[in-house]
Motif scaffolding. Structure first.
Motif, PDB file in Angstrom:
ATOM      1  N   GLU A 130      24.171  -2.543 126.133  1.00 50.94           N
ATOM      2  CA  GLU A 130      22.993  -2.439 126.449  1.00 50.94           C
ATOM      3  C   GLU A 130      22.172  -1.008 127.386  1.00 50.94           C
ATOM      4  O   GLU A 130      21.532  -1.004 127.834  1.00 50.94           O
ATOM      5  CB  GLU A 130      22.695  -4.144 127.617  1.00 50.94           C
ATOM      6  CG  GLU A 130      23.182  -5.211 126.608  1.00 50.94           C
ATOM      7  CD  GLU A 130      22.577  -6.692 127.531  1.00 50.94           C
ATOM      8  OE1 GLU A 130      22.713  -6.396 128.513  1.00 50.94           O
ATOM      9  OE2 GLU A 130      22.762  -7.544 126.692  1.00 50.94           O
ATOM     10  N   TYR A 131      23.092  -1.019 128.422  1.00 56.43           N
ATOM     11  CA  TYR A 131      22.925   0.359 128.984  1.00 56.43           C
ATOM     12  C   TYR A 131      22.212   1.600 127.837  1.00 56.43           C
ATOM     13  O   TYR A 131      21.084   2.016 128.502  1.00 56.43           O
ATOM     14  CB  TYR A 131      24.000   0.274 130.183  1.00 56.43           C
ATOM     15  CG  TYR A 131      23.211   1.876 131.489  1.00 56.43           C
ATOM     16  CD1 TYR A 131      22.269   1.541 132.514  1.00 56.43           C
ATOM     17  CD2 TYR A 131      23.830   2.781 130.873  1.00 56.43           C
ATOM     18  CE1 TYR A 131      22.280   3.188 133.314  1.00 56.43           C
ATOM     19  CE2 TYR A 131      24.311   3.845 132.296  1.00 56.43           C
ATOM     20  CZ  TYR A 131      22.987   3.817 132.496  1.00 56.43           C
ATOM     21  OH  TYR A 131      22.776   5.140 133.380  1.00 56.43           O
ATOM     22  N   LEU A 132      22.899   1.709 127.400  1.00 54.99           N
ATOM     23  CA  LEU A 132      22.767   2.981 126.571  1.00 54.99           C
ATOM     24  C   LEU A 132      22.182   2.879 125.739  1.00 54.99           C
ATOM     25  O   LEU A 132      21.557   3.641 125.321  1.00 54.99           O
ATOM     26  CB  LEU A 132      24.490   3.397 126.463  1.00 54.99           C
ATOM     27  CG  LEU A 132      25.398   3.746 127.130  1.00 54.99           C
ATOM     28  CD1 LEU A 132      26.945   3.842 126.242  1.00 54.99           C
ATOM     29  CD2 LEU A 132      25.333   4.944 127.507  1.00 54.99           C
ATOM     30  N   GLN A 133      21.875   1.713 125.161  1.00 56.21           N
ATOM     31  CA  GLN A 133      20.766   1.224 123.985  1.00 56.21           C
ATOM     32  C   GLN A 133      19.900   1.366 125.063  1.00 56.21           C
ATOM     33  O   GLN A 133      18.796   2.169 124.197  1.00 56.21           O
ATOM     34  CB  GLN A 133      21.063  -0.232 123.678  1.00 56.21           C
ATOM     35  CG  GLN A 133      19.859  -0.880 122.666  1.00 56.21           C
ATOM     36  CD  GLN A 133      19.832  -1.760 121.712  1.00 56.21           C
ATOM     37  OE1 GLN A 133      20.420  -2.293 122.829  1.00 56.21           O
ATOM     38  NE2 GLN A 133      20.173  -2.086 120.975  1.00 56.21           N
ATOM     39  N   GLU A 134      19.668   1.354 126.346  1.00 58.13           N
ATOM     40  CA  GLU A 134      18.146   1.541 126.641  1.00 58.13           C
ATOM     41  C   GLU A 134      17.862   2.959 127.424  1.00 58.13           C
ATOM     42  O   GLU A 134      16.790   3.502 126.741  1.00 58.13           O
ATOM     43  CB  GLU A 134      18.159   0.058 127.865  1.00 58.13           C
ATOM     44  CG  GLU A 134      17.153   0.972 129.193  1.00 58.13           C
ATOM     45  CD  GLU A 134      16.088  -0.323 128.223  1.00 58.13           C
ATOM     46  OE1 GLU A 134      14.568   0.669 128.324  1.00 58.13           O
ATOM     47  OE2 GLU A 134      16.082  -1.117 127.503  1.00 58.13           O
TER      48      GLU A 134
END
Length: 276
Positions: A12-16
């Motif tokens: 989720e962090y990399l997607q954000e």
């Protein structure tokens, strides 16, 4: 309850962080034996120079299509082999798609595999043939590559220099490395791009780690330290939100007072006009 909170946080962090620059898929299936790519990135944005610079090393990685595989524990040789299989299957799938669409398959369309590991031993790197890039290439300490034909990069997060350019990747490290990056994130200006979203993901990670505690009472000391590092951020976030609410309330009150004053002035003017 999230079974693997650190893995979910990393995706989720990399997607954000990467979504403003292109298309991002997490847990993407590839053909052959079903394997999931943790993060698949396809750049699409052509006008994001300032944003790319703000991501530092991660922004440089986002210059080309990428498969990103973050590991919570130090990656093993078998883990690297598994990642390379995903890369090769993806290349084959892209080639088949190009043939079906009767178009030329261009080298620049090939993804680069990025393996993110909290630590990596010198023995592992040497045995698999990873090399440090030439200084002129500008990748810096902690970044390794196989020969260019493979299009495989590995980032040993614990070796990254403690600079703003590496903060977003050090957030996916462990122990003091990760906690140091969290402190740097929290020190950014309140209105800094992505700060609030990244903090929100950390709060979610904290909640998932705490939710997993009943099934593992002994827990992971490192996870408990991480939870304790995030708690003050959450409290500070609440205080900032309350302060912003108070400031907005005061400003709205001042604006209402000014508006009432203007209305009273207009009314007095009308009264004076009628008396004349």
């Amino acid at each position: 309850m999230t079974k693997f909170p650190h893995d979910q946080f990393a995706k989720e962090y990399l997607q954000e962080l990467l979504s403003p620059l292109g298309e991002v898929e997490t847990s993407k299936d590839v053909t052959a034996e079903v394997r999931e790519i943790d993060v698949w990135f396809q750049p699409t944005s052509v006008d994001a120079g300032e944003y790319v610079q703000s991501l530092g090393l991660l922004g440089k990685m986002a210059a080309t299509p990428a498969i990103i595989e973050p590991f919570r524990n130090p990656v093993s040789a078998e883990g690297i082999f598994s990642c390379v299989v995903k890369l090769l299957n993806s290349r084959a799938e892209l080639g088949r798609r190009a043939n079906r669409e009767e178009r030329r398959f261009e080298e620049r369309q090939l993804p680069r595999l990025w393996i993110l590991t909290p630590t990596a031993s010198e023995l592992l790197l040497n045995n698999l043939g990873f090399r440090t890039p030439e200084e002129s290439e500008g990748w810096g300490k902690g970044v390794y590559f196989l020969s260019e034909a493979w299009r495989v990069g590995l980032i040993a997060i614990h070796q990254l220099p403690k600079t703003p350019e590496t903060m977003w990747l050090r957030m996916l490290g462990r122990g003091r490395v990760q906690q140091g990056a969290i402190a740097e994130l929290n020190a950014l200006p309140i209105d800094a791009s992505l700060r609030a979203n990244a903090l929100q993901l950390l709060y979610t990670l904290q909640a998932n780690l705490q939710a997993n505690t009943p099934t593992n009472p002994a827990g992971d000391d490192e996870d408990q330290e991480l939870v304790m590092a995030i708690v003050p951020l959450f409290q500070q976030h609440l205080q900032e939100a309350q302060q912003q609410g108070l400031e907005r309330g005061r400003e709205e009150g001042r604006e209402e007072g000014r508006e009432e004053g203007r209305e009273e002035g207009r009314e007095e003017g009308r009264e004076e006009g009628r008396e004349e």
